[in-house]
Motif scaffolding. Sequence first.
Motif, short mmCIF file in Angstrom:
data_model
loop_
_atom_site.label_atom_id
_atom_site.label_comp_id
_atom_site.label_asym_id
_atom_site.label_seq_id
_atom_site.Cartn_x
_atom_site.Cartn_y
_atom_site.Cartn_z
N TRP A 139 0.83 -1.20 0.00
CA TRP A 139 0.00 0.00 0.00
C TRP A 139 0.87 1.25 0.00
CZ3 TRP A 139 -0.05 3.55 4.15
CH2 TRP A 139 0.70 3.15 5.26
N CYS A 161 -6.07 1.93 -1.35
CA CYS A 161 -5.33 1.36 -0.21
C CYS A 161 -5.95 1.83 1.10
CB CYS A 161 -3.86 1.79 -0.25
SG CYS A 161 -2.95 1.28 -1.72
N PRO A 200 -3.58 -1.10 -4.62
CA PRO A 200 -2.97 -2.05 -3.69
C PRO A 200 -2.80 -3.42 -4.33
CG PRO A 200 -5.31 -1.83 -3.22
CD PRO A 200 -5.00 -0.86 -4.32
#
Length: 169
Positions: free
Chosen positions: A54, A61, A125
């Motif tokens: 992240w 994220c 992410p």
Amino acid sequence: MRCCTLLLLLLLCGAAQARGLENRAAPALHATTLDGSSYSLAAHRGELVIVNFWASWCAPCQEELPAFEAYYRAHRDEGLSVLAINTDDPEQLDKVRHIAAQYSFPTALIAQLQAPGYGRIWRLPISFVIDRDGVLRFDGGAGQRKLWDLPSLEQELRPLLQATAAPTR
């Protein structure tokens, strides 16, 4: 026409190689967390492990991390482990620490990570899920882009969480 066919075959072979990690032994992973502790995937054998990459500037994220936290708090006593790997530049360390302080699972900086077998992290992410036997069950770097939330964590990880590790020999 032959050129296009060859190009398509090369692309498909590349995609197959990228997916090659899933359902195989997870590559080794070692990290130093923000608190200076050492994290090794091998030390978490027997647990269900989520490794999440992240960044502080990544809106998806920021949506996903609270779901990991809630799921981790609900299931850590059942053998769930989460490791968050931050990809921000070192100049953002204060911001990263501020965000990571909101979560009870460990966070490491990508600069403090040794995990060459996971490939290049080029989008965020990205998450990887490793089962209790050390087998990679979800390879987020191989085209399986997924934004995790509590319902998807429960649906997809609950069976893996309930499974017991195979006895070691």
